[in-house]
Design an enzyme around this catalytic site. Structure first.
Site, mmCIF file in Angstrom:
data_model
loop_
_atom_site.group_PDB
_atom_site.id
_atom_site.type_symbol
_atom_site.label_atom_id
_atom_site.label_comp_id
_atom_site.label_asym_id
_atom_site.label_seq_id
_atom_site.Cartn_x
_atom_site.Cartn_y
_atom_site.Cartn_z
ATOM 1 N N LEU A 146 0.860 -1.175 0.000
ATOM 2 C CA LEU A 146 0.000 0.000 0.000
ATOM 3 C C LEU A 146 0.899 1.229 0.000
ATOM 4 O O LEU A 146 1.992 1.210 0.579
ATOM 5 C CB LEU A 146 -0.900 0.034 1.249
ATOM 6 C CG LEU A 146 -1.981 -1.040 1.390
ATOM 7 C CD1 LEU A 146 -2.667 -0.894 2.748
ATOM 8 C CD2 LEU A 146 -3.005 -0.934 0.273
ATOM 9 N N ASP A 147 0.444 2.307 -0.632
ATOM 10 C CA ASP A 147 1.191 3.556 -0.576
ATOM 11 C C ASP A 147 1.353 3.998 0.877
ATOM 12 O O ASP A 147 0.515 3.683 1.739
ATOM 13 C CB ASP A 147 0.452 4.667 -1.343
ATOM 14 C CG ASP A 147 0.447 4.440 -2.842
ATOM 15 O OD1 ASP A 147 1.222 3.607 -3.327
ATOM 16 O OD2 ASP A 147 -0.366 5.111 -3.513
ATOM 17 N N ARG A 148 2.387 4.757 1.122
ATOM 18 C CA ARG A 148 2.668 5.221 2.488
ATOM 19 C C ARG A 148 1.468 5.922 3.118
ATOM 20 O O ARG A 148 1.128 5.685 4.280
ATOM 21 C CB ARG A 148 3.867 6.173 2.460
ATOM 22 C CG ARG A 148 4.243 6.748 3.809
ATOM 23 C CD ARG A 148 5.523 7.552 3.717
ATOM 24 N NE ARG A 148 5.944 8.047 5.022
ATOM 25 C CZ ARG A 148 7.151 8.560 5.269
ATOM 26 N NH1 ARG A 148 8.039 8.643 4.297
ATOM 27 N NH2 ARG A 148 7.471 8.969 6.481
ATOM 28 N N THR A 150 -1.706 5.653 2.273
ATOM 29 C CA THR A 150 -2.947 4.874 2.228
ATOM 30 C C THR A 150 -3.032 3.999 3.465
ATOM 31 O O THR A 150 -2.067 3.350 3.847
ATOM 32 C CB THR A 150 -2.994 3.996 0.967
ATOM 33 O OG1 THR A 150 -2.896 4.823 -0.183
ATOM 34 C CG2 THR A 150 -4.290 3.201 0.896
ATOM 35 N N ARG A 249 -5.549 6.588 -7.493
ATOM 36 C CA ARG A 249 -5.281 8.025 -7.444
ATOM 37 C C ARG A 249 -5.234 8.614 -8.856
ATOM 38 O O ARG A 249 -5.785 9.692 -9.108
ATOM 39 C CB ARG A 249 -3.981 8.276 -6.694
ATOM 40 C CG ARG A 249 -4.037 7.831 -5.240
ATOM 41 C CD ARG A 249 -2.657 7.716 -4.605
ATOM 42 N NE ARG A 249 -1.981 9.004 -4.567
ATOM 43 C CZ ARG A 249 -0.716 9.150 -4.162
ATOM 44 N NH1 ARG A 249 -0.006 8.079 -3.791
ATOM 45 N NH2 ARG A 249 -0.163 10.350 -4.141
#
Length: 299
Positions: A146-148, A150, A249
């Site tokens: 997961l993105d930082r 998120t 996104r």
């Protein structure tokens, strides 16, 4: 377990790969064996042929197998930085984030702002912190990312077999992932599927990020369902059929409804006016099967 079977001159080690290393990429294995050595140094060792598998040069993406003999070259201790120690605060946040655990998997509700792994200026990510918290765990690996910024459901594999089974389910499209996203602007109509192809802009422009590119991009599939409508924003559930970097996104921005708080692809005036300090994207549900067990987890 892997074991060192002999040492050669000038600090060279020969490691026989055990079951826990079976199927793992050489570069990822070295990152664990040579803890604290910068990634750039490890890839230089691979490029120059100092790392060998069964006597032959090894590319970073080569998959190891049980019984392989890995030549690990010496690395000057000055190059190795001590790993930072996890803080009590971070350990507490991670411990409180547990959603499910069994003999195969640990599933966490990852807090926003914590990177899943170290790198790019971050020395201690969630997976490194977990390994410090569980020093006797024989195997802990990220099953996906997961993105930082998120938050939400994140799967950690506790065995090599579970990791391989989860990846097989991912490749086969058998992992259902659903996100909650607060989108800028009022939504018109009902559900909307977005299939715009995505390309890492570093491939084209020499810098990070992702852009829609129907000619060179990779296929991507996102289904947006509006759940609650506000004057200036819309709460939506997003189901993804592919797992491209920054997919939700970029797709959200592409259709004119960027994710609230997105500092890279978002509506900067919208974020400033509402004083948003984080990305409003949350991985709220995962559903999949591993051999003998069905998983359905929500955060």
């Amino acid at each position: 377990m892997s074991r060192e079977i002999k040492a050669q001159g000038a600090g060279v080690r020969i490691v026989e790969i055990g079951p826990e290393g079976d199927g793992q990429r050489v570069d990822n294995y070295l990152l664990k064996v040579l803890k604290g050595v910068p990634r750039s140094r490890i890839y230089r060792l691979l490029r120059t042929g100092e790392v060998r598998v069964n006597g032959g040069r090894a590319k970073p993406e080569r998959k190891l197998a049980t019984g392989d003999r890995l030549r690990v070259p010496p690395v000057r201790m000055a190059e190795v930085e001590a790993a930072p120690t996890i803080s009590a605060s971070l350990a507490g946040r991670i411990a409180a984030a547990e959603l499910h655990e069994d003999e195969n998997l640990l599933i966490l509700d990852k807090p926003a702002g914590i990177p899943v792994h170290g790198g790019s200026g971050v020395r201690l990510g969630l997976i490194e912190a977990l390994r410090q918290m569980r020093p006797n765990a024989p195997f802990l690996e990220l099953a996906h990312r997961l993105d930082r910024e998120t938050s939400g459901c994140l799967v950690i594999a506790k065995t090599r077999a579970a990791l391989a089974a989860f990846h097989d389910a991912l490749r086969g499209g058998r992992v259902e992932k659903r996100y909650l996203a607060l989108l800028a602007g009022p939504w018109k109509g009902g559900p909307r599927r977005v299939t715009a192809a995505l390309l890492r802009t570093s491939q084209r422009e020499g810098r990070g990020g992702v852009a829609v590119d129907e000619d060179e991009g990779r296929e991507a599939d996102s289904l947006f369902r509006p759940l609650q409508r506000f004057t200036e924003a819309t709460l939506a559930e997003v189901e993804i059929g592919t797992g491209r970097t920054h997919q939700i996104r970029v797709h959200a921005a592409h259709i004119g409804h960027p994710v609230a708080g997105d500092r890279r692809y978002g509506d900067f005036e919208f974020n400033r006016r509402l004083g948003l300090k984080r990305l409003f994207l949350h991985a709220h549900a995962l559903e999949f099967d591993l051999p003998g067990r069905h998983y359905a987890v929500e955060a």
